[in-house]
Design a protein around this motif. Sequence first.
Motif, PDB file in Angstrom:
ATOM      1  N   THR A   1       0.804  -1.222   0.000  1.00  0.00           N
ATOM      2  CA  THR A   1       0.000   0.000   0.000  1.00  0.00           C
ATOM      3  C   THR A   1       0.837   1.272   0.000  1.00  0.00           C
ATOM      4  O   THR A   1       0.341   2.347   0.344  1.00  0.00           O
TER       5      THR A   1
ATOM      6  N   SER B   1      -0.524   4.532  -1.270  1.00  0.00           N
ATOM      7  CA  SER B   1      -1.515   5.310  -0.528  1.00  0.00           C
ATOM      8  C   SER B   1      -0.877   6.534   0.121  1.00  0.00           C
ATOM      9  O   SER B   1      -1.588   7.504   0.425  1.00  0.00           O
TER      10      SER B   1
ATOM     11  N   SER C   1      -2.152  -2.669  -4.764  1.00  0.00           N
ATOM     12  CA  SER C   1      -3.217  -2.709  -3.760  1.00  0.00           C
ATOM     13  C   SER C   1      -3.963  -1.383  -3.682  1.00  0.00           C
ATOM     14  O   SER C   1      -5.190  -1.364  -3.512  1.00  0.00           O
ATOM     15  N   THR C   2      -3.236  -0.282  -3.807  1.00  0.00           N
ATOM     16  CA  THR C   2      -3.895   1.020  -3.757  1.00  0.00           C
ATOM     17  C   THR C   2      -4.816   1.206  -4.952  1.00  0.00           C
ATOM     18  O   THR C   2      -5.943   1.707  -4.813  1.00  0.00           O
TER      19      THR C   2
ATOM     20  N   SER D   1      -7.959  -0.764  -4.290  1.00  0.00           N
ATOM     21  CA  SER D   1      -8.845  -0.096  -3.339  1.00  0.00           C
ATOM     22  C   SER D   1      -9.618   1.031  -4.010  1.00  0.00           C
ATOM     23  O   SER D   1     -10.832   1.174  -3.820  1.00  0.00           O
TER      24      SER D   1
ATOM     25  N   THR E   1      -5.302   2.064  10.078  1.00  0.00           N
ATOM     26  CA  THR E   1      -3.979   1.615   9.633  1.00  0.00           C
ATOM     27  C   THR E   1      -3.124   1.263  10.848  1.00  0.00           C
ATOM     28  O   THR E   1      -3.469   1.609  11.978  1.00  0.00           O
TER      29      THR E   1
ATOM     30  N   VAL F   1      -5.954  -0.162   5.659  1.00  0.00           N
ATOM     31  CA  VAL F   1      -4.892   0.103   4.693  1.00  0.00           C
ATOM     32  C   VAL F   1      -3.561  -0.412   5.220  1.00  0.00           C
ATOM     33  O   VAL F   1      -2.949   0.179   6.107  1.00  0.00           O
ATOM     34  N   CYS F   2      -3.137  -1.529   4.702  1.00  0.00           N
ATOM     35  CA  CYS F   2      -1.835  -2.160   4.945  1.00  0.00           C
ATOM     36  C   CYS F   2      -2.011  -3.639   4.651  1.00  0.00           C
ATOM     37  O   CYS F   2      -2.950  -4.263   5.152  1.00  0.00           O
ATOM     38  N   THR F   3      -1.123  -4.199   3.851  1.00  0.00           N
ATOM     39  CA  THR F   3      -1.269  -5.620   3.521  1.00  0.00           C
ATOM     40  C   THR F   3      -0.583  -6.536   4.532  1.00  0.00           C
ATOM     41  O   THR F   3      -0.599  -7.755   4.361  1.00  0.00           O
TER      42      THR F   3
ATOM     43  N   SER G   1      -7.136  -4.314   2.560  1.00  0.00           N
ATOM     44  CA  SER G   1      -6.154  -4.219   1.480  1.00  0.00           C
ATOM     45  C   SER G   1      -5.824  -5.569   0.853  1.00  0.00           C
ATOM     46  O   SER G   1      -5.701  -5.676  -0.373  1.00  0.00           O
TER      47      SER G   1
ATOM     48  N   THR H   1      -7.154  -6.608  -3.003  1.00  0.00           N
ATOM     49  CA  THR H   1      -6.150  -6.917  -4.027  1.00  0.00           C
ATOM     50  C   THR H   1      -6.450  -8.245  -4.694  1.00  0.00           C
ATOM     51  O   THR H   1      -6.409  -8.359  -5.927  1.00  0.00           O
TER      52      THR H   1
END
Length: 260
Positions: free
Chosen positions: A88, A91, A116-117, A120, A136, A197-199, A221, A225
């Motif tokens: 991410t 982002s 990923s961003t 989203s 996050t 938000v964060c994989t 996230s 994805t």
Amino acid sequence: MPSEFPRPTAWRVARIGMIVPSSNTCLEPTTYRMLGERTDVSVHFTRIPVGRVGLDGTSDAQFDTAAMEAAAVLLAAANVDVIAFNGTAGSWLGTAHDRAITDAITTKTGVRALTSTQASLAAFTALGVHSIGLVTPYPDDMNARIGECYRDEGITVTAAHGFGLTETSDIGRIRADELLAPTRLVAQSGPDAVAYVCTNLHGADAVEDARAEIGIPVVDSVAVTLAACLAMVGAGPLNPRWGLDLAGTLGLTSGTAARP
């Protein structure tokens, strides 16, 4: 002498390639669990060096196009149908950064790419989301930058909660149940959706309970994805357990690239 066995029939599953930050311990096992017993698609991973994140040049350099290209070449050797940077960074670095990555990957390998961003943002567009509550693992300065980058894409962050972490090994230790309280908190600001938000955050495991409680979409996230990749390779949608609102095409179809 001719073989006594018949020639094998052609059988091809859709193949998804994913570039993973090296210290990420969440997204691979989570992705496998989200696919369950599916046999129509396979996922293949390679890694790039990432140890910590932040708003500085050392962190930014981990996500340059050269590293992504090298990783993508390894995945392309497996004849994957799409390559995702499952991270991410875009982002807070901005969508132009991610667009440069996906363009470089496709130019180098000939394989469609997304991040990923981008996934989203595609989901927000498909769901009619114009505002989000942000959850996050990051400190406030990173959340503020994410808010600025999302605002540039027409998404307002109505409230944000971060755990104040920048070391990715620490981020991976946040439990799914620890996300529910901040989800409730940011949902009180009246957003159209909540975004994890964060994989390396175990958000996918919190989505079902969180969605049922707050009554609006919860977009994780890792889940989004995979959902975007499934749409891009023409495979069936994600199991609703991992995102009731991600069980469609997200505006993406086989043969299209994910571009916000």
